[in-house]
Enzyme design. Sequence first.
Site, mmCIF file in Angstrom:
data_model
loop_
_atom_site.group_PDB
_atom_site.id
_atom_site.type_symbol
_atom_site.label_atom_id
_atom_site.label_comp_id
_atom_site.label_asym_id
_atom_site.label_seq_id
_atom_site.Cartn_x
_atom_site.Cartn_y
_atom_site.Cartn_z
ATOM 1 N N GLU A 257 -9.029 50.431 -31.780
ATOM 2 C CA GLU A 257 -10.393 50.718 -31.311
ATOM 3 C C GLU A 257 -10.708 49.976 -30.024
ATOM 4 O OE1 GLU A 257 -14.986 50.171 -32.915
ATOM 5 O OE2 GLU A 257 -13.357 50.430 -34.352
ATOM 6 N N LYS B 144 -18.607 46.422 -41.297
ATOM 7 C CA LYS B 144 -17.459 47.059 -40.653
ATOM 8 C C LYS B 144 -17.173 46.350 -39.329
ATOM 9 C CE LYS B 144 -15.307 50.266 -37.919
ATOM 10 N NZ LYS B 144 -15.143 50.268 -36.450
ATOM 11 N N ASP C 185 -2.232 41.052 -45.768
ATOM 12 C CA ASP C 185 -2.630 42.223 -46.563
ATOM 13 C C ASP C 185 -4.114 42.489 -46.306
ATOM 14 O OD1 ASP C 185 -3.263 44.139 -48.437
ATOM 15 O OD2 ASP C 185 -2.216 43.153 -50.090
ATOM 16 N N HIS D 48 -18.947 50.325 -25.200
ATOM 17 C CA HIS D 48 -17.920 50.901 -26.056
ATOM 18 C C HIS D 48 -17.384 52.203 -25.476
ATOM 19 C CE1 HIS D 48 -15.874 51.693 -29.881
ATOM 20 N NE2 HIS D 48 -16.303 52.933 -29.775
#
Length: 376
Positions: A75, A252, A268, A366
């Site tokens: 991203e 998030k 992990d 962004h």
Amino acid sequence: MKKFYEMVRDERLDFIKNAVGLSEEEKASLGAPLAFESADRMVENAVGIMSVPLGIATNFVINGVERLVPMAIEEPSVIAAASKAAKIARAKGGFTAKADRSLMIGQVQVVSVKNVAGARRKVLAKKKEILAIANAKSKSVAAIGLGAREVRDASRNRMGRMLVVELTIDAKDAMGANAVNTMCEAIAPKIAEITGGEVVLKILSNYATKRMVRCKAVFDKGELGGSKIVKRILYAYALAHSDVYRAVTHNKGVMNGIDAVALATGQDFRAIEAGAHAYAARDGTYRSLTRWWRTKEGDLAGEIELPLAVGIVGGVANVNPTAKVALKIMSVKSAQELAMAMAAAGLAQNLAAIRALSAEGIQAGHMRLHARKFGK
């Protein structure tokens, strides 16, 4: 000197090599794809390699130590945003973090027990014997505690009351999953014998609440854009604390930072995500993983707290040379230091996201980087 983002790739690699003492082989591994033979050992039915960009977040000062923070993520804007937030925090001393010992919980589920309370007492009476069985299976980690509790089935299946025997295991600098699972399986026959019940599950819990990490920082109000922006950020946090629809997106952003470091260093990240989200809902309502407030001077202060089970030995780092080099770039000497750096990345990324949302909107920066990503 050029800023890191102004350098071309070779200059960045030379900078990292000199900063942390990489060998030429380690430097070369940062551009080399994972060998298919390694991938074939890692997963079943392997057919290829899925590459993810690896970048470096800069400006991080954690407990007074400067660290380069590798982040693997597809991203755009995440690495740049985390670096900018870390630079703002740096002016006020950087990030202060603490991490608990590497204690993991392993669970042995026992069903069809006639007297759960009695079985629990019998298990605890045999504590030393059970711990000895567990510790006979490992030289690198140690089972240091034993507990047992009744769990009442709340599912639609009505399977009855269960006894859950829980090992507390010091995983030291490993994440510890394999060792914990091995220990749980080792003690299962003894648990069945003591309780007279049937053992079903024998596995670790990824809800690592004995392995917490906490990180905080202060961000100068002037660098953020003034008192009005600080106030708007606090409104954004208030919504994330109070409304699950906002909290999910808020968290998030936190995990953008944590997962990217986790992926870069061979952790992990699915287990990390599961534990983090469970902790976000610990009071029965899903809330923000971070907390924000205004200091007496009018600056913005923030902190993050979450369970974080990570390791610097074993696991993917033994197979993937890039993950091993990423750990060296961070210069972390323990699992706790890695956890603290990851928490700092999560807090920085969260600050960057809510600052952008509260000011010009997320799309301004962004989408500019997103457009560059696709050559538009």
